[in-house]
Design a protein around this motif. Sequence first.
Motif, PDB file in Angstrom:
ATOM      1  N   VAL A  75       0.789  -1.172   0.068  1.00 35.00           N
ATOM      2  CA  VAL A  75       0.191   0.016   0.088  1.00 35.00           C
ATOM      3  C   VAL A  75       0.777   1.317   0.067  1.00 35.00           C
ATOM      4  O   VAL A  75       0.584   2.201  -0.794  1.00 35.00           O
ATOM      5  CB  VAL A  75      -0.991  -0.100   1.130  1.00 35.00           C
ATOM      6  N   ILE A  76       1.902   1.330   0.688  1.00 35.46           N
ATOM      7  CA  ILE A  76       2.731   2.467   0.863  1.00 35.46           C
ATOM      8  C   ILE A  76       3.388   2.603  -0.413  1.00 35.46           C
ATOM      9  O   ILE A  76       3.499   3.895  -0.905  1.00 35.46           O
ATOM     10  CB  ILE A  76       3.699   2.332   2.379  1.00 35.46           C
ATOM     11  N   VAL A  77       4.079   1.415  -0.891  1.00 36.60           N
ATOM     12  CA  VAL A  77       4.811   1.729  -2.129  1.00 36.60           C
ATOM     13  C   VAL A  77       3.972   2.290  -3.380  1.00 36.60           C
ATOM     14  O   VAL A  77       4.156   3.256  -4.044  1.00 36.60           O
ATOM     15  CB  VAL A  77       5.397   0.548  -2.438  1.00 36.60           C
ATOM     16  N   GLN A  82       2.172   6.753  -6.800  1.00 36.53           N
ATOM     17  CA  GLN A  82       1.040   7.597  -7.289  1.00 36.53           C
ATOM     18  C   GLN A  82       1.352   9.194  -6.928  1.00 36.53           C
ATOM     19  O   GLN A  82       1.281  10.009  -7.727  1.00 36.53           O
ATOM     20  CB  GLN A  82      -0.305   7.264  -6.542  1.00 36.53           C
ATOM     21  N   LEU A  83       1.992   9.440  -5.880  1.00 32.61           N
ATOM     22  CA  LEU A  83       2.601  10.653  -5.602  1.00 32.61           C
ATOM     23  C   LEU A  83       3.539  11.202  -6.659  1.00 32.61           C
ATOM     24  O   LEU A  83       3.336  12.291  -6.941  1.00 32.61           O
ATOM     25  CB  LEU A  83       2.935  10.779  -4.071  1.00 32.61           C
ATOM     26  N   LEU A 245      -0.321  10.048   2.397  1.00 32.33           N
ATOM     27  CA  LEU A 245       0.077   9.612   1.169  1.00 32.33           C
ATOM     28  C   LEU A 245      -1.314   9.533   0.175  1.00 32.33           C
ATOM     29  O   LEU A 245      -1.007   9.336  -0.974  1.00 32.33           O
ATOM     30  CB  LEU A 245       1.075   8.527   1.136  1.00 32.33           C
ATOM     31  N   ASP A 246      -2.124   9.184   1.032  1.00 26.99           N
ATOM     32  CA  ASP A 246      -3.657   8.613   0.051  1.00 26.99           C
ATOM     33  C   ASP A 246      -4.047   9.944  -0.762  1.00 26.99           C
ATOM     34  O   ASP A 246      -4.476   9.546  -1.863  1.00 26.99           O
ATOM     35  CB  ASP A 246      -4.502   8.328   0.984  1.00 26.99           C
ATOM     36  N   LEU A 253       2.608  17.084   2.691  1.00 27.95           N
ATOM     37  CA  LEU A 253       3.542  16.227   1.817  1.00 27.95           C
ATOM     38  C   LEU A 253       2.690  16.298   0.573  1.00 27.95           C
ATOM     39  O   LEU A 253       3.068  15.398  -0.748  1.00 27.95           O
ATOM     40  CB  LEU A 253       3.357  14.788   2.126  1.00 27.95           C
ATOM     41  N   SER A 254       1.834  17.280   0.163  1.00 24.46           N
ATOM     42  CA  SER A 254       0.998  17.196  -1.091  1.00 24.46           C
ATOM     43  C   SER A 254       1.879  17.970  -2.183  1.00 24.46           C
ATOM     44  O   SER A 254       2.973  18.397  -2.072  1.00 24.46           O
ATOM     45  CB  SER A 254      -0.055  17.928  -0.793  1.00 24.46           C
TER      46      SER A 254
END
Length: 287
Positions: A75-77, A82-83, A245-246, A253-254
């Motif tokens: 999920v984190i990766v 995506q970011l 990060l979602d 962190l955007s």
Amino acid sequence: MSPPDSTHVSLWLLNHFSTFTLAVVTVGGTVLLAVGGSVLLRRRYPSVARGEHNDMVGVTLGMFGAIYGIILAFVIVTLWTQLEDTQTIVASEATDAALITRDAAAFPAPVRDRLDATMSGYVHAVVEDQWPRMRAGDPSYGATETHLRAAFKTLQEYDPKGGSEQVFYEEAVTRLNDVASQRRARITMARQELPPLLQVLAFGGALVLVPLTFLYGMRKLRVQILFVASVAGLVGFSLLLVFVLDRPFAGELSVSPAPYKEGALAQYWSRGADDVSAGHRASTADR
């Protein structure tokens, strides 16, 4: 009035609290709850401290921890990728807009001025109108549609003369098509969120893994607390990463709109807000 859904609540938290504050609440809260639960369980069932079921609990904890760790890592990766993809889209859109501005220098003054005005309005609309909407989770094509249509109309009505103008005209048309494509990709990214099933696996899994550590008994209370707190802290920090990060356009962190203010586009931000964004504000008022 119906209560806000979880998406709007998460966006509100990301946009109103710093990452440090969210870290203190998420990680600290997870650790405190885990330590408190472990201490209460030891007092309620003293046999836990003697480690009578450590063999079974250890195997279960190790197996479940490995599966949960793989899920969290995936999920984190995925969210981090995506970011990065969103940052690339934003940079590419701003670069193409800047190249259109440079290509317009080869056109006659009336065409150049109209195209320059529409691109100025477009970048201001992206930063001043569309960006706050994306941060709030409500992106809108209409925020930039007027300026994009005006740019297409300017190029469609222009008939280039000579080989040089023809070359730059073709480049400008290609770049404008790319801007439209990247705008759609950017707005799509602003609407994306972690699928509900992965949310359940990520956050629900923590509700199973952390309490399992309570059952792994150790004779010394300090050692038990250290063990439980370490696992809870790691899980809490991982969930914090998933949370921040979602949404690539919300929180500290955007993705930043800085590319729309740099390079050839910087000229649109040095003329005074009243001049360069008047058209953009007018189009916003019409919607």
